[in-house]
Design a protein around this motif. Sequence first.
Motif, PDB file in Angstrom:
ATOM      1  N   LEU A 263     -17.916  23.399  16.349  1.00  0.00           N
ATOM      2  CA  LEU A 263     -17.253  24.158  15.294  1.00  0.00           C
ATOM      3  C   LEU A 263     -16.768  23.218  14.185  1.00  0.00           C
ATOM      4  O   LEU A 263     -16.851  23.535  12.994  1.00  0.00           O
ATOM      5  CB  LEU A 263     -16.084  24.962  15.851  1.00  0.00           C
ATOM      6  CG  LEU A 263     -15.336  25.854  14.857  1.00  0.00           C
ATOM      7  CD1 LEU A 263     -16.281  26.851  14.207  1.00  0.00           C
ATOM      8  CD2 LEU A 263     -14.177  26.568  15.535  1.00  0.00           C
ATOM      9  N   GLY A 264     -16.288  22.048  14.598  1.00  0.00           N
ATOM     10  CA  GLY A 264     -15.880  21.061  13.604  1.00  0.00           C
ATOM     11  C   GLY A 264     -17.028  20.659  12.703  1.00  0.00           C
ATOM     12  O   GLY A 264     -16.848  20.482  11.493  1.00  0.00           O
ATOM     13  N   GLY A 265     -18.208  20.516  13.288  1.00  0.00           N
ATOM     14  CA  GLY A 265     -19.381  20.195  12.479  1.00  0.00           C
ATOM     15  C   GLY A 265     -19.702  21.289  11.485  1.00  0.00           C
ATOM     16  O   GLY A 265     -20.074  21.016  10.337  1.00  0.00           O
ATOM     17  N   LEU A 266     -19.563  22.545  11.908  1.00  0.00           N
ATOM     18  CA  LEU A 266     -19.797  23.666  10.997  1.00  0.00           C
ATOM     19  C   LEU A 266     -18.775  23.672   9.855  1.00  0.00           C
ATOM     20  O   LEU A 266     -19.116  23.942   8.699  1.00  0.00           O
ATOM     21  CB  LEU A 266     -19.736  24.986  11.765  1.00  0.00           C
ATOM     22  CG  LEU A 266     -20.873  25.255  12.756  1.00  0.00           C
ATOM     23  CD1 LEU A 266     -20.603  26.549  13.518  1.00  0.00           C
ATOM     24  CD2 LEU A 266     -22.214  25.338  12.018  1.00  0.00           C
ATOM     25  N   VAL A 267     -17.522  23.373  10.186  1.00  0.00           N
ATOM     26  CA  VAL A 267     -16.487  23.330   9.154  1.00  0.00           C
ATOM     27  C   VAL A 267     -16.767  22.210   8.161  1.00  0.00           C
ATOM     28  O   VAL A 267     -16.630  22.390   6.945  1.00  0.00           O
ATOM     29  CB  VAL A 267     -15.094  23.150   9.795  1.00  0.00           C
ATOM     30  CG1 VAL A 267     -14.030  22.927   8.715  1.00  0.00           C
ATOM     31  CG2 VAL A 267     -14.731  24.372  10.633  1.00  0.00           C
ATOM     32  N   LEU A 268     -17.191  21.056   8.668  1.00  0.00           N
ATOM     33  CA  LEU A 268     -17.522  19.948   7.779  1.00  0.00           C
ATOM     34  C   LEU A 268     -18.662  20.334   6.829  1.00  0.00           C
ATOM     35  O   LEU A 268     -18.601  20.062   5.624  1.00  0.00           O
ATOM     36  CB  LEU A 268     -17.912  18.711   8.592  1.00  0.00           C
ATOM     37  CG  LEU A 268     -18.344  17.480   7.780  1.00  0.00           C
ATOM     38  CD1 LEU A 268     -17.229  17.030   6.853  1.00  0.00           C
ATOM     39  CD2 LEU A 268     -18.763  16.352   8.710  1.00  0.00           C
ATOM     40  N   GLY A 269     -19.685  20.964   7.376  1.00  0.00           N
ATOM     41  CA  GLY A 269     -20.786  21.417   6.527  1.00  0.00           C
ATOM     42  C   GLY A 269     -20.322  22.420   5.493  1.00  0.00           C
ATOM     43  O   GLY A 269     -20.755  22.384   4.331  1.00  0.00           O
ATOM     44  N   ALA A 270     -19.405  23.308   5.890  1.00  0.00           N
ATOM     45  CA  ALA A 270     -18.894  24.311   4.950  1.00  0.00           C
ATOM     46  C   ALA A 270     -18.074  23.669   3.846  1.00  0.00           C
ATOM     47  O   ALA A 270     -18.102  24.120   2.687  1.00  0.00           O
ATOM     48  CB  ALA A 270     -18.052  25.343   5.699  1.00  0.00           C
ATOM     49  N   THR A 271     -17.340  22.595   4.165  1.00  0.00           N
ATOM     50  CA  THR A 271     -16.579  21.919   3.114  1.00  0.00           C
ATOM     51  C   THR A 271     -17.509  21.257   2.096  1.00  0.00           C
ATOM     52  O   THR A 271     -17.169  21.159   0.911  1.00  0.00           O
ATOM     53  CB  THR A 271     -15.633  20.842   3.687  1.00  0.00           C
ATOM     54  OG1 THR A 271     -16.394  19.829   4.358  1.00  0.00           O
ATOM     55  CG2 THR A 271     -14.633  21.447   4.648  1.00  0.00           C
ATOM     56  N   GLN A 272     -18.693  20.823   2.533  1.00  0.00           N
ATOM     57  CA  GLN A 272     -19.663  20.274   1.594  1.00  0.00           C
ATOM     58  C   GLN A 272     -20.164  21.366   0.643  1.00  0.00           C
ATOM     59  O   GLN A 272     -20.380  21.131  -0.550  1.00  0.00           O
ATOM     60  CB  GLN A 272     -20.844  19.653   2.347  1.00  0.00           C
ATOM     61  CG  GLN A 272     -20.485  18.436   3.182  1.00  0.00           C
ATOM     62  CD  GLN A 272     -20.296  17.184   2.348  1.00  0.00           C
ATOM     63  OE1 GLN A 272     -20.253  17.234   1.129  1.00  0.00           O
ATOM     64  NE2 GLN A 272     -20.183  16.050   2.996  1.00  0.00           N
ATOM     65  N   VAL A 273     -20.338  22.565   1.196  1.00  0.00           N
ATOM     66  CA  VAL A 273     -20.773  23.686   0.358  1.00  0.00           C
ATOM     67  C   VAL A 273     -19.697  24.034  -0.666  1.00  0.00           C
ATOM     68  O   VAL A 273     -19.984  24.187  -1.868  1.00  0.00           O
ATOM     69  CB  VAL A 273     -21.102  24.916   1.235  1.00  0.00           C
ATOM     70  CG1 VAL A 273     -21.390  26.132   0.356  1.00  0.00           C
ATOM     71  CG2 VAL A 273     -22.295  24.626   2.128  1.00  0.00           C
ATOM     72  N   THR A 274     -18.452  24.166  -0.203  1.00  0.00           N
ATOM     73  CA  THR A 274     -17.387  24.500  -1.150  1.00  0.00           C
ATOM     74  C   THR A 274     -17.144  23.353  -2.135  1.00  0.00           C
ATOM     75  O   THR A 274     -16.760  23.587  -3.283  1.00  0.00           O
ATOM     76  CB  THR A 274     -16.079  24.851  -0.422  1.00  0.00           C
ATOM     77  OG1 THR A 274     -15.665  23.745   0.399  1.00  0.00           O
ATOM     78  CG2 THR A 274     -16.255  26.088   0.438  1.00  0.00           C
ATOM     79  N   GLY A 275     -17.378  22.113  -1.674  1.00  0.00           N
ATOM     80  CA  GLY A 275     -17.282  20.990  -2.596  1.00  0.00           C
ATOM     81  C   GLY A 275     -18.305  21.090  -3.712  1.00  0.00           C
ATOM     82  O   GLY A 275     -18.012  20.803  -4.881  1.00  0.00           O
ATOM     83  N   SER A 276     -19.524  21.510  -3.369  1.00  0.00           N
ATOM     84  CA  SER A 276     -20.562  21.701  -4.384  1.00  0.00           C
ATOM     85  C   SER A 276     -20.173  22.802  -5.361  1.00  0.00           C
ATOM     86  O   SER A 276     -20.336  22.663  -6.585  1.00  0.00           O
ATOM     87  CB  SER A 276     -21.900  22.051  -3.711  1.00  0.00           C
ATOM     88  OG  SER A 276     -22.350  20.997  -2.885  1.00  0.00           O
ATOM     89  N   VAL A 277     -19.657  23.897  -4.827  1.00  0.00           N
ATOM     90  CA  VAL A 277     -19.207  24.997  -5.688  1.00  0.00           C
ATOM     91  C   VAL A 277     -18.095  24.515  -6.613  1.00  0.00           C
ATOM     92  O   VAL A 277     -18.067  24.815  -7.813  1.00  0.00           O
ATOM     93  CB  VAL A 277     -18.728  26.181  -4.826  1.00  0.00           C
ATOM     94  CG1 VAL A 277     -18.076  27.251  -5.701  1.00  0.00           C
ATOM     95  CG2 VAL A 277     -19.895  26.771  -4.044  1.00  0.00           C
TER      96      VAL A 277
END
Length: 410
Positions: A263-277
């Motif tokens: 789940l931590g890995g998924l959250v990290l990936g999601a922060t990269q997405v929101t960082g791009s946004v």
Amino acid sequence: MSTDTADGTDAPATEPTGGAHDTARGWGPVAAIAGWQTAASACYYSLFAATGLLKPAFDLSGATVGLFLTVGLLGYTLALFPTGALVDGFGERRVMLAGLAGLAVAAVGVSLAPTYGALLAAAALLGAAYSTAMPATNRAIGASAPPGRANLAMGLKQVGVTAGSGLASGVFAAVAATTLVTWVAGFRAVAALGVLAAAGFALVYDGRPGSGRLATPDLRGLGDNRSYVLLVAAGFFLGAAIFAALGYVILYVDEGVGATVALGGLVLGATQVTGSVGRVLAGDLADRLGGAYGAATVTLGQAAAAFVLFGVLAAGVESVLVAGAVLLGIGISVLGSTGVFYSCLAGLVDDEDIGAATAAGQTSINAGGMVAPPAFGFLADTAGYGTAWLLPTACMLAAVVLLAGVRRTA
């Protein structure tokens, strides 16, 4: 000597010789630069994406894995000023082509490393080759962005960093999922991507010529620019917060709020997405506000938001959903601030100094990135994650103070 163009900017009084051409402004060149950034970042961030495969392959400990990553970042940092001087002297196009070629060679070098020592040497070379990225692409965006849209163009280019990191993660995840190939194939795959990207970039991007001479960066001259000095100082604290957050999201979700590594890995990936946004939205808003002042205003707002969000984590969060939401907000704020940070930097210095100015800015960010994660980890081990999150909270407070000074003087 220069003449005024129709839009009020300065243009060379004579065209350079030797086959160099000024880059046309528009979204086509911006897309080419973003594509270059994506390929370059895929090569460099393969170091991070491959750690799970390299650890058993070389029988590494957690500490030696960390040293491997630090050596790559150190090579990146030490080469920034030389590559910045090359960009200012010979233009960004040549440096970007050489940079992708160097990244491809270094990635192959990692795949050929027979020992841990050779692995460290290859990581340092990979980092050094990646040092071409920020000075060259920032200059390229300055030459290529449509009038009045430089901040948005910079944000779109910076999305290439997160896209490249995600691409590297996908490559090595695919390698890990099969027994038919090894980590060696992953590095060779990103090397092939670098070669293909270099060939395509050479065909579609002309670039802007440099001064024609290689000179030591005039840091004394840049030091006289108070706004620039304050911005570079703020970069240290932004980098500290960014790397502390990226380095410990997975462990925090697992150990701090009692979820799982997956789940931590998924959250990290999601922060990269929101960082791009965040990079795209911040760039668009900065353009609407206008120039370096607009970029400084937006960066200040993002830092202030991150200060509040890190403070929430420091106060203590027990819910996985709340922690995830806060971390996504950190992605939009501080992880999404690098585009407007560099737009502001480019707006504060002369065109011929962008390479050196960017090198100093990226060095400051990297320095924060090398200092903060070990300190964060020590605090987490000895006093808990609540205390550890006080470190990036304090960094954001310092960044807010410095950026407020930038905004006043921009």
